[in-house]
Each structure stands twice: as C-alpha cells, then as structure tokens.
Design a protein around this motif. Structure first.
Motif, PDB file in Angstrom:
ATOM      1  N   LEU A 276       0.857  -1.176   0.000  1.00 17.68           N
ATOM      2  CA  LEU A 276       0.000   0.000   0.000  1.00 17.68           C
ATOM      3  C   LEU A 276       0.894   1.226   0.000  1.00 17.68           C
ATOM      4  O   LEU A 276       2.115   1.106   0.077  1.00 17.68           O
ATOM      5  N   THR A 277       0.291   2.395  -0.077  1.00 18.74           N
ATOM      6  CA  THR A 277       1.045   3.641  -0.048  1.00 18.74           C
ATOM      7  C   THR A 277       0.629   4.431   1.185  1.00 18.74           C
ATOM      8  O   THR A 277      -0.554   4.710   1.375  1.00 18.74           O
ATOM      9  N   LEU A 278       1.601   4.759   2.027  1.00 18.61           N
ATOM     10  CA  LEU A 278       1.365   5.557   3.225  1.00 18.61           C
ATOM     11  C   LEU A 278       2.069   6.891   3.036  1.00 18.61           C
ATOM     12  O   LEU A 278       3.287   6.937   2.897  1.00 18.61           O
ATOM     13  N   ASN A 279       1.292   7.964   2.977  1.00 19.31           N
ATOM     14  CA  ASN A 279       1.844   9.313   2.768  1.00 19.31           C
ATOM     15  C   ASN A 279       2.772   9.356   1.562  1.00 19.31           C
ATOM     16  O   ASN A 279       3.834   9.964   1.588  1.00 19.31           O
ATOM     17  N   GLY A 280       2.387   8.661   0.496  1.00 18.27           N
ATOM     18  CA  GLY A 280       3.142   8.695  -0.754  1.00 18.27           C
ATOM     19  C   GLY A 280       4.318   7.736  -0.828  1.00 18.27           C
ATOM     20  O   GLY A 280       5.032   7.718  -1.829  1.00 18.27           O
ATOM     21  N   ILE A 281       4.547   6.930   0.210  1.00 19.71           N
ATOM     22  CA  ILE A 281       5.672   5.992   0.218  1.00 19.71           C
ATOM     23  C   ILE A 281       5.124   4.567   0.263  1.00 19.71           C
ATOM     24  O   ILE A 281       4.258   4.255   1.088  1.00 19.71           O
ATOM     25  N   GLU A 282       5.642   3.715  -0.605  1.00 18.48           N
ATOM     26  CA  GLU A 282       5.178   2.333  -0.655  1.00 18.48           C
ATOM     27  C   GLU A 282       5.644   1.557   0.576  1.00 18.48           C
ATOM     28  O   GLU A 282       6.816   1.607   0.954  1.00 18.48           O
ATOM     29  N   ARG A 283       4.714   0.822   1.177  1.00 19.31           N
ATOM     30  CA  ARG A 283       4.989  -0.025   2.341  1.00 19.31           C
ATOM     31  C   ARG A 283       4.302  -1.372   2.131  1.00 19.31           C
ATOM     32  O   ARG A 283       3.391  -1.498   1.328  1.00 19.31           O
ATOM     33  N   ARG A 284       4.727  -2.375   2.906  1.00 22.75           N
ATOM     34  CA  ARG A 284       4.103  -3.699   2.846  1.00 22.75           C
ATOM     35  C   ARG A 284       3.405  -3.967   4.177  1.00 22.75           C
ATOM     36  O   ARG A 284       3.912  -3.613   5.248  1.00 22.75           O
ATOM     37  N   ILE A 285       2.243  -4.619   4.112  1.00 17.64           N
ATOM     38  CA  ILE A 285       1.491  -4.972   5.305  1.00 17.64           C
ATOM     39  C   ILE A 285       2.140  -6.202   5.931  1.00 17.64           C
ATOM     40  O   ILE A 285       2.148  -7.280   5.336  1.00 17.64           O
ATOM     41  N   GLY A 286       2.696  -6.034   7.121  1.00 12.26           N
ATOM     42  CA  GLY A 286       3.352  -7.132   7.815  1.00 12.26           C
ATOM     43  C   GLY A 286       2.402  -7.912   8.704  1.00 12.26           C
ATOM     44  O   GLY A 286       2.515  -9.122   8.845  1.00 12.26           O
ATOM     45  N   ASP A 287       1.443  -7.219   9.307  1.00 14.68           N
ATOM     46  CA  ASP A 287       0.480  -7.857  10.194  1.00 14.68           C
ATOM     47  C   ASP A 287      -0.750  -6.973  10.272  1.00 14.68           C
ATOM     48  O   ASP A 287      -0.682  -5.775   9.973  1.00 14.68           O
ATOM     49  N   ILE A 288      -1.864  -7.558  10.690  1.00 15.93           N
ATOM     50  CA  ILE A 288      -3.131  -6.826  10.753  1.00 15.93           C
ATOM     51  C   ILE A 288      -3.830  -7.142  12.066  1.00 15.93           C
ATOM     52  O   ILE A 288      -3.914  -8.301  12.468  1.00 15.93           O
ATOM     53  N   ALA A 289      -4.314  -6.113  12.738  1.00 16.77           N
ATOM     54  CA  ALA A 289      -5.173  -6.269  13.915  1.00 16.77           C
ATOM     55  C   ALA A 289      -6.470  -5.541  13.595  1.00 16.77           C
ATOM     56  O   ALA A 289      -6.463  -4.565  12.841  1.00 16.77           O
ATOM     57  N   GLU A 290      -7.572  -6.013  14.135  1.00 11.02           N
ATOM     58  CA  GLU A 290      -8.831  -5.327  13.865  1.00 11.02           C
ATOM     59  C   GLU A 290      -9.738  -5.326  15.078  1.00 11.02           C
ATOM     60  O   GLU A 290      -9.602  -6.146  15.980  1.00 11.02           O
TER      61      GLU A 290
END
Length: 100
Positions: free
Chosen positions: A72-86
């Motif tokens: 995904l893109t966070l503030n214009g910088i590409e990042r990868r989702i390592g883990d998810i909590a909901e």
C-alpha cells in the motif's frame, strides 16, 4: 452493523478529517488514517542500517479488507502490510519496508 457502530465509525472518519491526518492508499482507495512511522538504526558491517517500522489505523467503513503481505502507499511511500489487527470499526496495519 448496529446503529452504535455506524455512529462510531462516522465519528472516527470525521475526527480523522478534522485532524488532517495521514493518508493511506490501498487497492485504489485513499482514506485518512492515524500513522506512526519510525526509522531505527542497527549496527551493520561498515556502519548502521536504517529499518522502517510503522503502523496505520484506518476505519473499516469504505476501506477494502487488507491482506497480509500486500503493498500500500502511506503518505506517498510504498509499504508492505506485515500484520493486521482489527476491532469492530477499524484495522491497525503494521507496516514494513517492502525491500525487506
């Protein structure tokens, strides 16, 4: 969704917009979020290496269900989702540098 959760989700979106929070784009959908971004330094051969660690909390309302390992893109910088909590109204996405 119950009326309480609908009201809570709407209040969260309004609050994020009011704070002019960070933004995240995932699968073509851009939303406001509350982000925490940090770079840490670790000792390596010849000096230090910089490592990114961060998270983004987004409202579920209108946001596609995230998948671990996708980018995904966070503030214009590409990042990868390592883990998810909901929880009932939001996702917390734990992010990492996609080159790692």
């Amino acid at each position: 969704m119950s009326e309480f959760l609908e009201v809570t989700a709407a209040a969260m979106l309004d609050s994020l917009g009011y704070m002019q929070a960070d933004s995240v784009t995932y699968k073509g959908v851009t939303v406001f979020c509350v982000a925490s971004e940090r770079d840490s330094q670790t000792l390596a051969v010849g000096g230090f290496e910089s490592h990114f660690t961060g998270s983004a909390r987004v409202a579920k309302n209108g946001f596609p269900a995230p998948t671990q390992g996708e980018k995904l893109t966070l503030n214009g910088i590409e990042r990868r989702i390592g883990d998810i909590a909901e929880d009932p109204i939001s996702y917390t996405l734990y992010l990492e540098d996609p080159s790692r």
